[in-house]
Design an enzyme around this catalytic site. Sequence first.
Site, PDB file in Angstrom:
ATOM      1  N   ASP A   1      16.388   1.625   8.246  1.00 48.16           N
ATOM      2  CA  ASP A   1      15.304   0.747   8.762  1.00 48.16           C
ATOM      3  C   ASP A   1      15.278  -0.376   8.073  1.00 48.16           C
ATOM      4  O   ASP A   1      15.936  -0.459   6.963  1.00 48.16           O
ATOM      5  CB  ASP A   1      14.158   1.392   9.228  1.00 48.16           C
ATOM      6  CG  ASP A   1      13.312   2.077   8.129  1.00 48.16           C
ATOM      7  OD1 ASP A   1      13.328   1.552   7.309  1.00 48.16           O
ATOM      8  OD2 ASP A   1      13.044   3.164   8.458  1.00 48.16           O
TER       9      ASP A   1
ATOM     10  N   MET B   1       0.892  -0.926   2.269  1.00 53.71           N
ATOM     11  CA  MET B   1       0.553  -1.232   3.512  1.00 53.71           C
ATOM     12  C   MET B   1      -0.707  -2.081   3.566  1.00 53.71           C
ATOM     13  O   MET B   1      -1.403  -1.889   4.540  1.00 53.71           O
ATOM     14  CB  MET B   1       0.471  -0.039   4.343  1.00 53.71           C
ATOM     15  CG  MET B   1       2.070   0.496   4.529  1.00 53.71           C
ATOM     16  SD  MET B   1       2.150   1.991   5.687  1.00 53.71           S
ATOM     17  CE  MET B   1       1.601   3.169   4.649  1.00 53.71           C
TER      18      MET B   1
ATOM     19  N   LYS C   1      11.807  -1.407  11.834  1.00 52.23           N
ATOM     20  CA  LYS C   1      10.186  -1.428  12.268  1.00 52.23           C
ATOM     21  C   LYS C   1       9.833  -2.408  11.598  1.00 52.23           C
ATOM     22  O   LYS C   1       9.866  -2.843  10.664  1.00 52.23           O
ATOM     23  CB  LYS C   1       9.798  -0.096  11.392  1.00 52.23           C
ATOM     24  CG  LYS C   1      10.300   1.156  12.098  1.00 52.23           C
ATOM     25  CD  LYS C   1       9.434   2.297  11.364  1.00 52.23           C
ATOM     26  CE  LYS C   1       9.743   3.659  11.919  1.00 52.23           C
ATOM     27  NZ  LYS C   1       8.965   4.632  10.970  1.00 52.23           N
TER      28      LYS C   1
HETATM   29  N1  SAH Z   1       8.165   5.340   1.671  1.00 51.02           N
HETATM   30  C1  SAH Z   1       7.841   4.190   0.821  1.00 51.02           C
HETATM   31  C2  SAH Z   1       6.811   3.594   1.622  1.00 51.02           C
HETATM   32  C3  SAH Z   1       6.616   3.269   3.011  1.00 51.02           C
HETATM   33  S1  SAH Z   1       5.177   2.479   3.540  1.00 51.02           S
HETATM   34  C4  SAH Z   1       8.030   4.131  -0.457  1.00 51.02           C
HETATM   35  O1  SAH Z   1       7.779   5.236  -1.119  1.00 51.02           O
HETATM   36  O2  SAH Z   1       8.095   3.347  -1.024  1.00 51.02           O
HETATM   37  C5  SAH Z   1       5.797   0.727   3.583  1.00 51.02           C
HETATM   38  C6  SAH Z   1       4.959   0.052   2.446  1.00 51.02           C
HETATM   39  O3  SAH Z   1       5.710   0.311   0.990  1.00 51.02           O
HETATM   40  C7  SAH Z   1       4.807  -1.219   2.168  1.00 51.02           C
HETATM   41  O4  SAH Z   1       4.040  -1.873   3.189  1.00 51.02           O
HETATM   42  C8  SAH Z   1       4.530  -1.988   1.124  1.00 51.02           C
HETATM   43  O5  SAH Z   1       3.267  -1.451   0.621  1.00 51.02           O
HETATM   44  C9  SAH Z   1       5.563  -0.669   0.137  1.00 51.02           C
HETATM   45  N2  SAH Z   1       6.751  -1.241  -0.249  1.00 51.02           N
HETATM   46  C10 SAH Z   1       7.941  -0.685   0.347  1.00 51.02           C
HETATM   47  N3  SAH Z   1       9.036  -1.399  -0.237  1.00 51.02           N
HETATM   48  C11 SAH Z   1       8.560  -1.985  -0.962  1.00 51.02           C
HETATM   49  C12 SAH Z   1       9.020  -3.175  -1.996  1.00 51.02           C
HETATM   50  N4  SAH Z   1      10.494  -3.523  -2.128  1.00 51.02           N
HETATM   51  N5  SAH Z   1       8.163  -4.144  -2.730  1.00 51.02           N
HETATM   52  C13 SAH Z   1       6.795  -3.960  -2.526  1.00 51.02           C
HETATM   53  N6  SAH Z   1       6.414  -2.773  -1.741  1.00 51.02           N
HETATM   54  C14 SAH Z   1       7.052  -2.217  -1.143  1.00 51.02           C
END
Ligand code: SAH
Length: 267
Positions: A37, A174, A59
């Site tokens: 995704d 998020m 998504k």
């Molecule tokens: N499982 C993921 C989180 C999924 S929820 C993890 O462990 O990173 C999705 C949220 O993760 C986004 O809204 C943001 O807050 C954060 N996120 C994911 N990738 C990111 C990135 N490259 N830079 C900053 N925030 C990120």
Amino acid sequence: MRRQGSVVLVGGGPGDPGLITVAGLAAVRGADVVVTDRLAPLAVLDEAPAHAEVIDVAKIPRGAFTSQERINELLVEHARAGKRVVRLKGGDPFVFGRGGEEWQACAEAGIPVEVIPGVSSALAGPALAGVPLTHRTLTQGFTVVSGHLPPGDPGSTLDWGALARSGTTLVVLMGIATLPAITAELVAQGMPATTPAVTVMEAALPGQRSVVGTVADVAGLGEAAGVRAPAVTVIGPVAALSLLPPPSGARPGPGAPPPPGGSSVAG
Ligand code: SAH
């Protein structure tokens, strides 16, 4: 007899293909089907075998998306067909990634399922912006929360007053849309308005940049700077530390990677 299919939930890290684990990469290289995704590190898909089918269930926040139920079905269907299925996810599969639901769906269907942890953006985002989540003289812990539901939402299980007083670094995922409400609530619940804060957008991706301010102004500064998801916000004294060298006039040579941490829009 048909080979037994399986599902591996692979944490792909925050976006840079260098930040997937060795085990995660090996799983991708052995996959028949990769279900990916928007937040998964797309460059890693080049490592999938030529025969592998790649299914993108991109998504889009608050927009059109493949339902979680359909994603769960896809994993089960392909595993039942004897495929080695890799579910490639951003960050760590079990940090706000709904990986737990995918695990349960596979287990309930009798599909062998395993998880390969990943580098969560909750840790990598601050680190890549030069912000240590703990620092011996400043704080002895950190708390990671989802900002998906704003304070006061009936579905929220978070105690924002307790978070405001916790004395730990607060990491909000998020939380871009809700950041004005979240930061206002933290201040209303007693967090000093001068508490440092930083939002790190697109950590580990080419567009990475940071907006530095305080809990009182970081949301507005981010809005003004055009900050959008994916981004993590760090609130607490450590947000004032940047362990990165200060930006200099020196430009990287041809082919050199961009400087870590990106630009600091404010602060
Ligand atoms: N499982 C993921 C989180 C999924 S929820 C993890 O462990 O990173 C999705 C949220 O993760 C986004 O809204 C943001 O807050 C954060 N996120 C994911 N990738 C990111 C990135 N490259 N830079 C900053 N925030 C990120």
